[in-house]
Design a protein around this motif. Structure first.
Motif, mmCIF file in Angstrom:
data_model
loop_
_atom_site.group_PDB
_atom_site.id
_atom_site.type_symbol
_atom_site.label_atom_id
_atom_site.label_comp_id
_atom_site.label_asym_id
_atom_site.label_seq_id
_atom_site.Cartn_x
_atom_site.Cartn_y
_atom_site.Cartn_z
ATOM 1 N N PRO A 102 53.652 52.207 52.906
ATOM 2 C CA PRO A 102 53.529 53.617 52.502
ATOM 3 C C PRO A 102 52.741 54.477 53.484
ATOM 4 N N SER A 103 51.715 53.929 54.125
ATOM 5 C CA SER A 103 50.936 54.720 55.084
ATOM 6 C C SER A 103 51.791 55.136 56.269
ATOM 7 N N VAL A 104 52.662 54.250 56.721
ATOM 8 C CA VAL A 104 53.554 54.567 57.840
ATOM 9 C C VAL A 104 54.548 55.643 57.422
ATOM 10 N N ARG A 105 55.075 55.527 56.225
ATOM 11 C CA ARG A 105 56.026 56.549 55.743
ATOM 12 C C ARG A 105 55.360 57.917 55.629
ATOM 13 N N SER A 106 54.103 57.936 55.213
ATOM 14 C CA SER A 106 53.399 59.215 55.101
ATOM 15 C C SER A 106 53.311 59.928 56.438
ATOM 16 N N LEU A 107 53.157 59.167 57.521
ATOM 17 C CA LEU A 107 52.992 59.778 58.840
ATOM 18 C C LEU A 107 54.285 60.326 59.397
ATOM 19 N N VAL A 108 55.412 60.024 58.762
ATOM 20 C CA VAL A 108 56.678 60.623 59.182
ATOM 21 C C VAL A 108 56.592 62.142 59.087
ATOM 22 N N ASN A 109 55.759 62.641 58.189
ATOM 23 C CA ASN A 109 55.562 64.079 58.057
ATOM 24 C C ASN A 109 54.838 64.690 59.255
ATOM 25 N N PHE A 110 54.237 63.851 60.093
ATOM 26 C CA PHE A 110 53.439 64.320 61.222
ATOM 27 C C PHE A 110 53.957 63.685 62.506
ATOM 28 N N PRO A 111 55.067 64.173 63.033
ATOM 29 C CA PRO A 111 55.663 63.562 64.228
ATOM 30 C C PRO A 111 54.716 63.489 65.417
ATOM 31 N N SER A 112 53.835 64.488 65.575
ATOM 32 C CA SER A 112 52.912 64.457 66.721
ATOM 33 C C SER A 112 51.925 63.303 66.599
ATOM 34 N N VAL A 113 51.517 62.981 65.368
ATOM 35 C CA VAL A 113 50.602 61.857 65.160
ATOM 36 C C VAL A 113 51.324 60.540 65.412
ATOM 37 N N LEU A 114 52.551 60.441 64.902
ATOM 38 C CA LEU A 114 53.346 59.235 65.165
ATOM 39 C C LEU A 114 53.581 59.061 66.658
ATOM 40 N N GLN A 115 53.849 60.159 67.350
ATOM 41 C CA GLN A 115 54.069 60.070 68.799
ATOM 42 C C GLN A 115 52.809 59.585 69.510
ATOM 43 N N MET A 116 51.654 60.097 69.118
ATOM 44 C CA MET A 116 50.406 59.653 69.715
ATOM 45 C C MET A 116 50.227 58.153 69.532
ATOM 46 N N MET A 117 50.492 57.656 68.324
ATOM 47 C CA MET A 117 50.311 56.237 68.041
ATOM 48 C C MET A 117 51.354 55.387 68.764
ATOM 49 N N ASN A 118 52.563 55.918 68.911
ATOM 50 C CA ASN A 118 53.618 55.202 69.617
ATOM 51 C C ASN A 118 53.349 55.180 71.122
ATOM 52 N N ASP A 119 52.974 56.328 71.683
ATOM 53 C CA ASP A 119 52.761 56.421 73.126
ATOM 54 C C ASP A 119 51.511 55.668 73.575
ATOM 55 N N SER A 120 50.538 55.550 72.674
ATOM 56 C CA SER A 120 49.290 54.846 72.996
ATOM 57 C C SER A 120 49.211 53.586 72.134
ATOM 58 N N LEU A 121 50.162 52.708 72.327
ATOM 59 C CA LEU A 121 50.319 51.568 71.423
ATOM 60 C C LEU A 121 49.136 50.606 71.491
ATOM 61 N N GLU A 122 48.580 50.410 72.677
ATOM 62 C CA GLU A 122 47.422 49.513 72.779
ATOM 63 C C GLU A 122 46.247 50.077 71.994
ATOM 64 N N TRP A 123 46.038 51.393 72.095
ATOM 65 C CA TRP A 123 44.985 52.048 71.322
ATOM 66 C C TRP A 123 45.241 51.891 69.827
ATOM 67 N N THR A 124 46.490 52.065 69.404
ATOM 68 C CA THR A 124 46.837 51.937 67.993
ATOM 69 C C THR A 124 46.501 50.548 67.474
ATOM 70 N N GLN A 125 46.857 49.522 68.241
ATOM 71 C CA GLN A 125 46.587 48.166 67.803
ATOM 72 C C GLN A 125 45.084 47.899 67.737
ATOM 73 N N LYS A 126 44.330 48.387 68.711
ATOM 74 C CA LYS A 126 42.873 48.227 68.675
ATOM 75 C C LYS A 126 42.291 48.915 67.435
ATOM 76 N N LEU A 127 42.782 50.113 67.158
ATOM 77 C CA LEU A 127 42.292 50.868 66.013
ATOM 78 C C LEU A 127 42.521 50.099 64.719
ATOM 79 N N GLY A 128 43.730 49.566 64.550
ATOM 80 C CA GLY A 128 44.024 48.801 63.349
ATOM 81 C C GLY A 128 43.203 47.537 63.251
#
Length: 311
Positions: A102-128
């Motif tokens: 559900p958290s991932v689906r919620s972010l579909v409303n915010f494409p810029s946030v999803l893009q940030m997490m996708n483009d900076s995948l190493e950062w995303t994994q560290k954050l999680g």
């Protein structure tokens, strides 16, 4: 041609899965009294949290939860790119057919946030990984960053957001000024927090296209109307207890297409209604856990080799 594109997409996701399966070295430190718990140092936490610590609470909590499922974030971003015209009820219905958290689906409303997490995948994994292994310290670090921004005059109530201080805990809470519209703040961490205090660990920085920073401090993109597709955004913080509180009945008026009963056992500790968030390893998609103890907690140790990506 369509079959070829689908095969390419699966190959790309498989390649990403291989990348995420082996945790990169050098970023983790191990405390001798942590029972094998791998931890990020404070300078690393400040570095990775700097670009999102000033997000409204209800958006920040979605980012932190979704970051524990990096492969699903990638899938969601690519899905958004392939379905740019889905809006409102159509988007809500289409999202219910996806198997993401559900958290991932919620972010579909915010494409810029999803893009940030996708483009900076190493950062995303560290954050999680940090959120899973050091949730208390992550939440305390967010509060410290907010306090610094407030002291610098860069965090205050505006027409887009309300900034409040809880009297008892002195925790800083950020909410949308209008509950039905959420704005994503955009800022330069090297400015909004004042002179950066970890020279060897400069803060991460993401500047979405088209964003304007007003007065050199904090700017806002276009507000996102939290309509039907925002119905999955049921998380919030209890800053004092270091908890993420989940209520599957929240936002039911925004989205009545969700079969909420199917999520109760996955995202709450109770039988329904408010409860505490817990990570669901099913949505991890085989991605390695950096911390051995976290991996053991969810029945899966760090993976030494390749894994098979979800299709």
């Amino acid at each position: 041609m369509k079959r070829k594109r689908g095969m390419c997409a699966r190959l790309l996701l498989w390649s990403l899965a291989l990348l995420l399966a082996v945790p990169p070295g050098g970023i983790m430190a191990q405390s001798p009294d942590s029972g094998g718990q791998m931890t990020f140092r404070q300078e690393e936490l400040d570095q990775m949290l700097a670009p999102i610590a000033l997000y409204p609470d209800e958006l920040l909590v979605q980012v932190l939860m979704a970051a524990t499922y990096p492969l699903e974030v990638v899938k969601a971003y690519r899905w958004v790119q392939a379905n740019p015209n889905l809006k409102g009820d159509q988007l809500a219905a289409a999202l219910e057919q996806q198997g993401w958290d559900p958290s991932v689906r919620s972010l579909v409303n915010f494409p810029s946030v999803l893009q940030m997490m996708n483009d900076s995948l190493e950062w995303t994994q560290k954050l999680g990984d940090a959120f899973l292994a050091q949730k208390d310290q992550v939440m305390d670090s967010v509060q410290m960053l907010r306090q610094r921004a407030q002291a610098q005059g860069g965090l205050s109530t505006t027409s887009e957001q309300r900034v409040m201080v809880e009297p008892e805990t002195q925790s800083i809470v950020i909410e949308p000024a209008v509950p039905e519209v959420v704005y994503v703040p955009v800022y330069d961490p090297t400015i909004v927090y004042g002179p950066w205090w970890w020279p060897a660990y400069p803060p991460y920085y993401y500047y979405p296209r088209g964003a304007v920073i007003a007065g050199g401090v904090i700017g806002f993109g276009v507000g996102v109307a939290v309509g039907a597709a925002w119905g999955y955004a049921w998380g919030g913080f209890n800053w004092h207890r270091h908890d993420v509180v989940i209520n599957v009945a929240r936002n039911v008026n925004f989205n009545n297409r969700i079969d909420r009963n199917r999520y109760v056992s996955h995202v709450t500790t109770g039988s329904g209604g408010p409860g505490l968030w817990r990570h669901d390893p099913v949505h991890r998609g085989g991605v390695a856990y950096r911390s051995p103890s976290v991996g053991q907690q969810f029945g899966r140790g760090p993976l030494p080799g390749p894994m098979r990506a979800a299709t």
